[in-house]
Scaffold this active site. Sequence first.
Site, short mmCIF file in Angstrom:
data_model
loop_
_atom_site.label_atom_id
_atom_site.label_comp_id
_atom_site.label_asym_id
_atom_site.label_seq_id
_atom_site.Cartn_x
_atom_site.Cartn_y
_atom_site.Cartn_z
N ARG A 1 5.25 4.32 8.46
CA ARG A 1 4.85 4.75 7.11
C ARG A 1 5.09 6.25 6.92
O ARG A 1 5.47 6.70 5.84
CB ARG A 1 3.38 4.41 6.85
CG ARG A 1 3.18 2.91 6.67
CD ARG A 1 1.73 2.55 6.46
NE ARG A 1 1.18 3.14 5.25
CZ ARG A 1 -0.12 3.20 4.98
NH1 ARG A 1 -0.99 2.72 5.84
NH2 ARG A 1 -0.55 3.73 3.87
N HIS B 1 -8.54 8.90 0.65
CA HIS B 1 -8.29 8.04 1.81
C HIS B 1 -7.55 8.76 2.93
O HIS B 1 -7.04 8.12 3.85
CB HIS B 1 -7.53 6.78 1.37
CG HIS B 1 -8.35 5.89 0.47
ND1 HIS B 1 -7.80 4.91 -0.34
CD2 HIS B 1 -9.69 5.85 0.24
CE1 HIS B 1 -8.78 4.30 -1.01
NE2 HIS B 1 -9.92 4.87 -0.69
N PRO C 1 1.83 -0.96 -15.28
CA PRO C 1 2.58 -2.06 -15.91
C PRO C 1 1.77 -3.35 -15.99
O PRO C 1 2.12 -4.25 -16.74
CB PRO C 1 3.82 -2.23 -15.02
CG PRO C 1 3.63 -1.36 -13.83
CD PRO C 1 2.46 -0.47 -14.05
N CYS D 1 -4.77 15.21 21.74
CA CYS D 1 -5.41 16.46 21.31
C CYS D 1 -5.03 17.60 22.25
O CYS D 1 -5.08 17.45 23.48
CB CYS D 1 -6.92 16.26 21.31
SG CYS D 1 -7.84 17.70 20.78
N TYR E 1 1.80 3.37 11.62
CA TYR E 1 1.63 4.63 10.87
C TYR E 1 2.87 5.52 11.01
O TYR E 1 3.24 6.23 10.09
CB TYR E 1 0.33 5.34 11.29
CG TYR E 1 -0.83 4.75 10.54
CD1 TYR E 1 -1.15 5.19 9.26
CD2 TYR E 1 -1.57 3.69 11.07
CE1 TYR E 1 -2.16 4.60 8.53
CE2 TYR E 1 -2.60 3.10 10.35
CZ TYR E 1 -2.88 3.57 9.08
OH TYR E 1 -3.88 2.98 8.34
N THR F 1 -3.15 2.29 -10.12
CA THR F 1 -4.05 1.69 -9.13
C THR F 1 -4.53 0.34 -9.63
O THR F 1 -4.78 0.17 -10.83
CB THR F 1 -5.26 2.60 -8.79
OG1 THR F 1 -6.12 1.87 -7.89
CG2 THR F 1 -6.04 3.03 -10.01
P1 OAD Z 1 -2.51 -1.43 -4.98
O1 OAD Z 1 -1.32 -1.90 -4.22
O2 OAD Z 1 -3.76 -2.21 -4.86
O3 OAD Z 1 -2.15 -1.36 -6.54
C1 OAD Z 1 -0.99 -0.74 -7.00
C2 OAD Z 1 -1.03 -0.73 -8.51
O4 OAD Z 1 0.13 -0.05 -8.96
C3 OAD Z 1 -1.03 -2.10 -9.17
O5 OAD Z 1 -2.04 -2.16 -10.16
C4 OAD Z 1 0.36 -2.18 -9.83
O6 OAD Z 1 0.36 -2.92 -11.05
C5 OAD Z 1 0.63 -0.72 -10.09
N1 OAD Z 1 2.06 -0.37 -10.20
C6 OAD Z 1 3.12 -0.99 -9.65
N2 OAD Z 1 4.27 -0.38 -9.99
C7 OAD Z 1 3.91 0.68 -10.77
C8 OAD Z 1 4.64 1.70 -11.45
N3 OAD Z 1 5.98 1.77 -11.36
N4 OAD Z 1 3.94 2.62 -12.17
C9 OAD Z 1 2.59 2.55 -12.25
N5 OAD Z 1 1.87 1.60 -11.65
C10 OAD Z 1 2.51 0.68 -10.91
O7 OAD Z 1 -2.71 0.12 -4.61
P2 OAD Z 1 -4.01 1.02 -4.79
O8 OAD Z 1 -4.75 0.66 -6.01
O9 OAD Z 1 -3.58 2.43 -4.61
O10 OAD Z 1 -6.56 2.01 0.95
O11 OAD Z 1 -4.83 0.55 -3.53
C11 OAD Z 1 -6.03 1.18 -3.21
C12 OAD Z 1 -6.23 1.25 -1.73
O12 OAD Z 1 -6.07 -0.05 -1.16
C13 OAD Z 1 -5.23 2.10 -0.98
O13 OAD Z 1 -5.52 3.48 -1.03
C14 OAD Z 1 -5.32 1.55 0.41
C15 OAD Z 1 -5.35 0.08 0.11
O14 OAD Z 1 -5.99 -0.73 1.06
C16 OAD Z 1 -6.65 2.38 2.24
O15 OAD Z 1 -5.70 2.30 3.00
C17 OAD Z 1 -7.99 2.91 2.63
#
Ligand code: OAD
Length: 279
Positions: free
Chosen positions: A83, A147, A246, A179, A80, A220
């Site tokens: 990140r 999240h 995309p 803490c 973390y 997403t």
């Molecule tokens: P993902 O990594 O699952 O998906 C990322 C999305 O962004 C994909 O659909 C890509 O096609 C898209 N993408 C890539 N480049 C892009 C760009 N330049 N413009 C727009 N879109 C683009 O990420 P999330 O959907 O955010 O949770 O993942 C959901 C959750 O899964 C996260 O919040 C995290 C992870 O496990 C936790 O940590 C609780």
Amino acid sequence: MHRSDHTDDPRGDEAGELERARGLLRRADRVLVLTGAGVSVASGMPTFRGEEGLWKDHRPEELATPGAFARDPRTVWEWYGWRREKARECAPNAAHRWLARWCLADAGVELVTQNVDDLHGRALEGEAEPGGEAAEALDRARPVELHGNLFRARCTGCGWRGELRSRVDASSAASLPRCRECRELLRPDVVWFGESLDAGILERAAAAADRAGACLVVGTSAAVQPAASLATRAARGGAALVEVNPEATPLTRAAHVALRADAARAVPALLRPLVGGEP
Ligand code: OAD
């Protein structure tokens, strides 16, 4: 009928699709914006899934579960910490900035994000004008963070929650953040696998989905619940669905307009005529 004829055709008439999407957003009194890791790609943040995704080289069960933290808090904090520093080095991109401007300008727009990188929040601070009335608009426009946030922590002992901005030293178990009240270990204030989302936060997001006349989904994969279900919930309630990604996702077929594009390019093009000015 709003359904796009071009949802599966990346060569579709882009200007026409943008205008159709804009029309849907303009007609809605309330808009739910749901974002994921893709919105931060142009800032330099990695996504989770796919070839370059974080879950390709890292095992979530070793880094992002309560069990992993109980077994080895130093390794979890080290990840973390990495990140946090990565996010700190990144700047909000044009998609974050235009979304922030839109939220500040229009009280009907509610931004719900799965991202923990704080870039929506930083964009908002950057766009807001200092002063009385603006402070109210700023509070109202703050993203709902489903999240959690990398720059917040909570205590594993007394449950204290708050900001943790300073650099985390994860070089030894003894140097991990503790803490101030009870001296127990702090943990990142993010939702881990196997944990439930904060009930109050989820309720706010669901209410935003229920009142939305349009839903703009940006970057997403729609692979994680209950986040993804917010978009389908809004659509079932009659909201027009606009997707910016995309790649195709499970939401694409239900989208009235699917813009197959980079968020940092498509979101400004979409919102500039709605919001006006330049960030
Ligand atoms: P993902 O990594 O699952 O998906 C990322 C999305 O962004 C994909 O659909 C890509 O096609 C898209 N993408 C890539 N480049 C892009 C760009 N330049 N413009 C727009 N879109 C683009 O990420 P999330 O959907 O955010 O949770 O993942 C959901 C959750 O899964 C996260 O919040 C995290 C992870 O496990 C936790 O940590 C609780």
